[in-house]
Design an enzyme around this catalytic site. Structure first.
Site, PDB file in Angstrom:
ATOM      1  N   LYS A   1       0.867  -1.191   0.000  1.00  0.00           N
ATOM      2  CA  LYS A   1       0.000   0.000   0.000  1.00  0.00           C
ATOM      3  C   LYS A   1       0.894   1.227   0.000  1.00  0.00           C
ATOM      4  O   LYS A   1       1.147   1.849   1.039  1.00  0.00           O
ATOM      5  CB  LYS A   1      -0.926  -0.008   1.224  1.00  0.00           C
ATOM      6  CG  LYS A   1      -2.218  -0.773   0.975  1.00  0.00           C
ATOM      7  CD  LYS A   1      -3.128  -0.756   2.155  1.00  0.00           C
ATOM      8  CE  LYS A   1      -4.067   0.414   2.199  1.00  0.00           C
ATOM      9  NZ  LYS A   1      -5.162   0.350   1.228  1.00  0.00           N
TER      10      LYS A   1
HETATM   11  C1  LIG Z   1      -6.040  -1.219  -4.129  1.00  0.00           C
HETATM   12  C2  LIG Z   1      -6.712  -1.967  -3.021  1.00  0.00           C
HETATM   13  N1  LIG Z   1      -7.128  -3.223  -3.241  1.00  0.00           N
HETATM   14  C3  LIG Z   1      -7.747  -3.937  -2.284  1.00  0.00           C
HETATM   15  C4  LIG Z   1      -7.985  -3.404  -1.037  1.00  0.00           C
HETATM   16  C5  LIG Z   1      -8.622  -4.241   0.031  1.00  0.00           C
HETATM   17  O1  LIG Z   1      -7.659  -4.648   0.971  1.00  0.00           O
HETATM   18  P1  LIG Z   1      -8.028  -5.007   2.463  1.00  0.00           P
HETATM   19  O2  LIG Z   1      -9.055  -6.078   2.408  1.00  0.00           O
HETATM   20  O3  LIG Z   1      -6.762  -5.494   3.058  1.00  0.00           O
HETATM   21  O4  LIG Z   1      -8.544  -3.778   3.087  1.00  0.00           O
HETATM   22  C6  LIG Z   1      -7.593  -2.096  -0.762  1.00  0.00           C
HETATM   23  C7  LIG Z   1      -7.869  -1.502   0.542  1.00  0.00           C
HETATM   24  O5  LIG Z   1      -7.024  -1.354   1.361  1.00  0.00           O
HETATM   25  C8  LIG Z   1      -6.905  -1.370  -1.766  1.00  0.00           C
HETATM   26  O6  LIG Z   1      -6.471  -0.117  -1.529  1.00  0.00           O
END
Ligand SMILES: Cc1ncc(COP(=O)(O)O)c(C=O)c1O
Length: 306
Positions: free
Chosen positions: A157
């Site tokens: 992230k």
């Molecule tokens: C690009 C992206 N994909 C998927 C997700 C979902 O991830 P998570 O389930 O860990 O929140 C997020 C959110 O954080 C994201 O920013």
């Protein structure tokens, strides 16, 4: 948006107004930071705030930081401890969202990753829904492509990489859609702007593999387990073609922010019957029970704050 009262900043809990950085801060200029997003769920019956999978979130946060050569004296357990201190200071008795960020605090000119000093800050705000139409969103296929692992890795992230998500989201909303599905460099379905995606075809639930330029979502893993173990459906990780979403019986997004959101139309084409399908419906109900600490079998995923 209500601002927080407190922040974990430079190793201490301080008032939010003290948690400030200068204009020259490296991460503000070059996007060289990483962040996380967790949820706290208020359980009225138990008078308790539950953090959903905090260790998994902080592990991914530290892994994202590792990609940017950031080293910290904190483990995921220690960061969870600091978060609990912060939430106890906030005294929240409502659902909340938590944002940890790791950034290079140096106020210098020069784009690089080495020879810089990383810091961690954490804040939290009261929070409800993230998307408008959780029970039936209308999405488009974005004309933008998902960033590639060999440009900026989507599995971390990384702050700067979210400009890609911002292009995807804003163009979709301005065109009248709720969200967009974005294709990777190979033309396969990757994910949403900030959500992972699941597509049901012929009764099998498919989701792109972690090698298709997606974020390795924590909700994605939870959903895969619940679908297999509780709903008894087959889940396959495989590349998904663009036109498969036009023929799918059901599609849904998942993520900490969006939770489980049904997609009922893609580019004006109805998905299945055009209404939220049975797998998505059952999964949503189960997911909300799990994250609120109401399912004894999965209770250990929920950490009480008070
Ligand atoms: C690009 C992206 N994909 C998927 C997700 C979902 O991830 P998570 O389930 O860990 O929140 C997020 C959110 O954080 C994201 O920013």
């Amino acid at each position: 948006m209500t601002l927080p009262n407190f922040a974990f900043f430079k190793g201490r809990i301080v008032s939010y107004s003290e948690a400030k950085v200068g204009v020259l801060t490296h991460t503000l200029n070059y996007g060289t930071g990483v962040f996380g997003g967790l949820r706290g769920y208020w359980n009225e019956e138990e008078n308790q705030l539950f953090l959903f999978k905090p260790h998994d979130h902080f592990r991914r946060f530290l892994e994202s930081a590792k990609l940017l050569l950031m080293e910290f004296p904190y483990s995921e357990e220690q960061l969870t401890g600091r978060l609990i201190d912060l939430l106890r200071a906030e005294k929240y008795r409502t659902d909340c969202y938590i944002r940890p960020i790791a950034y290079f605090a140096d106020e210098v000119i020069g784009v690089r990753l080495h020879g810089l000093n990383p810091e961690i800050a954490i804040v939290s705000i009261p929070f409800g829904s993230y998307v408008e139409n959780e029970e039936g969103s209308h999405v488009t296929i974005s004309s933008w492509r998902r960033i590639d692992d060999n440009s900026i890795p989507a599995r971390g992230k990384i702050a700067g990489a979210y400009v890609n998500s911002a292009f995807i989201k804003t163009d979709a909303v301005r065109a009248g859609f709720d969200e967009a599905i974005v294709l990777n460099q190979d033309g396969h379905i990757a994910e949403g702007s900030a959500e992972n995606i699941f597509v049901v075809r012929k009764g099998i639930v498919c989701t792109p593999p972690v090698t298709d330029n997606i974020l390795e979502g924590i909700t994605r893993r939870t959903v895969m387990m619940l679908l297999r173990d509780e709903l008894g459906v087959e889940v396959v990780e495989r590349s998904i073609d663009r036109t498969e979403v036009y023929l799918a019986e059901e599609i849904f997004f998942c993520g900490t922010g969006v939770q489980i959101a049904a997609i009922n139309k893609v580019d004006h084409r109805p998905v299945g019957t055009g209404k939220m399908g049975p797998i998505t419906g059952k999964l949503r109900t189960l997911y909300f029970d799990v994250v609120k600490g109401r399912v004894p079998k999965y209770r250990e995923m929920c950490l009480p704050v008070y």
